[in-house]
Scaffold this motif. Structure first.
Motif, PDB file in Angstrom:
ATOM      1  N   ASP A 161      46.812  53.003  45.324  1.00 60.06           N
ATOM      2  CA  ASP A 161      45.416  53.429  45.230  1.00 60.06           C
ATOM      3  C   ASP A 161      44.549  52.212  45.556  1.00 60.06           C
ATOM      4  O   ASP A 161      44.611  51.196  44.870  1.00 60.06           O
ATOM      5  CB  ASP A 161      45.126  53.926  43.820  1.00 60.06           C
ATOM      6  CG  ASP A 161      43.672  54.342  43.627  1.00 60.06           C
ATOM      7  OD1 ASP A 161      42.868  54.212  44.580  1.00 60.06           O
ATOM      8  OD2 ASP A 161      43.333  54.767  42.508  1.00 60.06           O
ATOM      9  N   GLU A 162      43.768  52.308  46.626  1.00 58.62           N
ATOM     10  CA  GLU A 162      42.969  51.148  47.031  1.00 58.62           C
ATOM     11  C   GLU A 162      41.941  50.747  45.981  1.00 58.62           C
ATOM     12  O   GLU A 162      41.438  49.622  45.980  1.00 58.62           O
ATOM     13  CB  GLU A 162      42.262  51.414  48.356  1.00 58.62           C
ATOM     14  CG  GLU A 162      41.237  52.545  48.305  1.00 58.62           C
ATOM     15  CD  GLU A 162      40.506  52.710  49.624  1.00 58.62           C
ATOM     16  OE1 GLU A 162      40.095  51.676  50.207  1.00 58.62           O
ATOM     17  OE2 GLU A 162      40.366  53.859  50.073  1.00 58.62           O
ATOM     18  N   PHE A 163      41.640  51.644  45.055  1.00 60.30           N
ATOM     19  CA  PHE A 163      40.671  51.341  44.006  1.00 60.30           C
ATOM     20  C   PHE A 163      41.366  51.007  42.676  1.00 60.30           C
ATOM     21  O   PHE A 163      40.797  51.216  41.612  1.00 60.30           O
ATOM     22  CB  PHE A 163      39.725  52.528  43.810  1.00 60.30           C
ATOM     23  CG  PHE A 163      38.977  52.902  45.062  1.00 60.30           C
ATOM     24  CD1 PHE A 163      38.023  52.053  45.605  1.00 60.30           C
ATOM     25  CD2 PHE A 163      39.243  54.111  45.708  1.00 60.30           C
ATOM     26  CE1 PHE A 163      37.346  52.390  46.761  1.00 60.30           C
ATOM     27  CE2 PHE A 163      38.557  54.454  46.863  1.00 60.30           C
ATOM     28  CZ  PHE A 163      37.609  53.591  47.399  1.00 60.30           C
ATOM     29  N   TYR A 164      42.572  50.503  42.764  1.00 58.85           N
ATOM     30  CA  TYR A 164      43.344  50.221  41.549  1.00 58.85           C
ATOM     31  C   TYR A 164      42.616  49.232  40.638  1.00 58.85           C
ATOM     32  O   TYR A 164      41.867  48.370  41.096  1.00 58.85           O
ATOM     33  CB  TYR A 164      44.730  49.690  41.899  1.00 58.85           C
ATOM     34  CG  TYR A 164      44.762  48.326  42.558  1.00 58.85           C
ATOM     35  CD1 TYR A 164      44.762  47.155  41.792  1.00 58.85           C
ATOM     36  CD2 TYR A 164      44.844  48.206  43.954  1.00 58.85           C
ATOM     37  CE1 TYR A 164      44.827  45.906  42.389  1.00 58.85           C
ATOM     38  CE2 TYR A 164      44.903  46.963  44.556  1.00 58.85           C
ATOM     39  CZ  TYR A 164      44.895  45.817  43.770  1.00 58.85           C
ATOM     40  OH  TYR A 164      44.935  44.566  44.370  1.00 58.85           O
ATOM     41  N   LEU A 165      42.854  49.387  39.337  1.00 61.05           N
ATOM     42  CA  LEU A 165      42.299  48.478  38.340  1.00 61.05           C
ATOM     43  C   LEU A 165      43.378  47.498  37.894  1.00 61.05           C
ATOM     44  O   LEU A 165      44.561  47.685  38.155  1.00 61.05           O
ATOM     45  CB  LEU A 165      41.770  49.265  37.143  1.00 61.05           C
ATOM     46  CG  LEU A 165      40.664  50.285  37.431  1.00 61.05           C
ATOM     47  CD1 LEU A 165      40.281  51.014  36.149  1.00 61.05           C
ATOM     48  CD2 LEU A 165      39.449  49.603  38.049  1.00 61.05           C
ATOM     49  N   VAL A 166      42.944  46.458  37.209  1.00 62.23           N
ATOM     50  CA  VAL A 166      43.868  45.441  36.712  1.00 62.23           C
ATOM     51  C   VAL A 166      43.586  45.211  35.228  1.00 62.23           C
ATOM     52  O   VAL A 166      42.459  44.853  34.863  1.00 62.23           O
ATOM     53  CB  VAL A 166      43.724  44.112  37.481  1.00 62.23           C
ATOM     54  CG1 VAL A 166      44.760  43.109  36.973  1.00 62.23           C
ATOM     55  CG2 VAL A 166      43.877  44.330  38.984  1.00 62.23           C
ATOM     56  N   ASP A 167      44.582  45.445  34.395  1.00 58.77           N
ATOM     57  CA  ASP A 167      44.447  45.102  32.976  1.00 58.77           C
ATOM     58  C   ASP A 167      44.530  43.587  32.849  1.00 58.77           C
ATOM     59  O   ASP A 167      45.342  42.945  33.533  1.00 58.77           O
ATOM     60  CB  ASP A 167      45.576  45.735  32.158  1.00 58.77           C
ATOM     61  CG  ASP A 167      45.564  47.252  32.227  1.00 58.77           C
ATOM     62  OD1 ASP A 167      44.479  47.816  32.412  1.00 58.77           O
ATOM     63  OD2 ASP A 167      46.649  47.849  32.097  1.00 58.77           O
ATOM     64  N   HIS A 168      43.717  43.015  31.972  1.00 65.12           N
ATOM     65  CA  HIS A 168      43.771  41.549  31.833  1.00 65.12           C
ATOM     66  C   HIS A 168      43.153  41.108  30.511  1.00 65.12           C
ATOM     67  O   HIS A 168      42.351  41.815  29.903  1.00 65.12           O
ATOM     68  CB  HIS A 168      43.042  40.870  33.000  1.00 65.12           C
ATOM     69  CG  HIS A 168      41.569  41.173  33.080  1.00 65.12           C
ATOM     70  ND1 HIS A 168      40.612  40.344  32.555  1.00 65.12           N
ATOM     71  CD2 HIS A 168      40.902  42.215  33.626  1.00 65.12           C
ATOM     72  CE1 HIS A 168      39.414  40.854  32.780  1.00 65.12           C
ATOM     73  NE2 HIS A 168      39.566  42.000  33.422  1.00 65.12           N
ATOM     74  N   SER A 169      43.540  39.921  30.093  1.00 62.80           N
ATOM     75  CA  SER A 169      42.931  39.329  28.901  1.00 62.80           C
ATOM     76  C   SER A 169      41.537  38.830  29.264  1.00 62.80           C
ATOM     77  O   SER A 169      41.208  38.649  30.437  1.00 62.80           O
ATOM     78  CB  SER A 169      43.795  38.188  28.364  1.00 62.80           C
ATOM     79  OG  SER A 169      44.117  37.258  29.373  1.00 62.80           O
ATOM     80  N   THR A 170      40.721  38.597  28.242  1.00 62.40           N
ATOM     81  CA  THR A 170      39.299  38.350  28.512  1.00 62.40           C
ATOM     82  C   THR A 170      38.744  37.127  27.787  1.00 62.40           C
ATOM     83  O   THR A 170      37.560  37.058  27.499  1.00 62.40           O
ATOM     84  CB  THR A 170      38.461  39.579  28.114  1.00 62.40           C
ATOM     85  OG1 THR A 170      38.662  39.850  26.723  1.00 62.40           O
ATOM     86  CG2 THR A 170      38.847  40.799  28.940  1.00 62.40           C
TER      87      THR A 170
END
Length: 205
Positions: A161-170
């Motif tokens: 999916d070209e609009f993929y999201l990325v989980d990440h620490s903040t």
């Protein structure tokens, strides 16, 4: 919506280098030991360290090139729909508040999505938030190494999916030249509170 996920390893790291926690007279805190809002047992050397990344001009830079004054480092990505823009805007506001006090601090944005975030993209993203903000990307391997040094977490969703999201620490990390990592800030820390803490470190180093 991007999830706020941080590895347990980040929560077992110390804020300070050895020997600054307590003075023998009554256990009173002195120097930078009084500045921390996140006193966590462990070794502060476990967080931070050398990295090699690529800046907005496409030049390879190291941590020594980037961290030349007190620096606020944040790991995110330009396609992030909500968390990253809010966190980096907060960091930029803290930098302005510190400038009003006569203190110069550099905000840094390091992408954890190097496959989409070109030098130009991270440069534009960073500059639009603050003229002093440095945007950094690199190869997949370079970004992974920088993330590992700061004990951050990220995991991309399905990239078909070209609009993929990325989980990440903040977390945002305060790093001082010649010293290294000294403090981290959670995303619920206000710009005012962040500025107060950074100012304390600057005044007591």
């Amino acid at each position: 919506m991007t999830r706020i996920i941080a590895p347990i390893a980040a929560l077992v790291a110390a804020v300070f280098l050895g020997g600054v926690w307590w003075m023998s007279q009554g256990g009173e805190e002195t120097g930078i030991a009084q500045c921390s809002a996140t006193k966590i047992a462990g070794d502060g050397n476990q967080i931070g360290g050398p990295f090699e990344l690529v800046n907005a001009e496409g030049q390879t830079v190291t941590d020594q090139d980037v961290i030349t004054e007190p620096t606020l480092i944040y790991f995110g990505y330009t396609f992030c729909p909500d968390v990253c823009p809010l966190d980096t805007a907060r960091n930029a506001e803290a930098v302005d508040l510190l400038e009003e006090r006569g203190m110069s601090v550099t905000p840094v944005f390091i992408t954890i999505d190097p496959e989409r975030d070109t030098p130009e993209l991270v440069g534009d993203f960073a500059y639009n938030l603050h003229e002093k903000m440095i945007g950094l990307t690199g190869s997949v391997e370079q970004v992974a190494a920088a993330s590992a040094a700061y004990r951050t977490y990220y995991k991309a969703h399905d990239k078909s999916d070209e609009f993929y999201l990325v989980d990440h620490s903040t977390f945002t990390y305060l790093v001082m030249p010649e010293i290294g990592f000294v403090e981290f800030f959670r995303r619920d820390t206000s710009a005012d509170a962040m500025a107060d803490t950074v100012a304390c470190f600057i005044e007591n180093v």
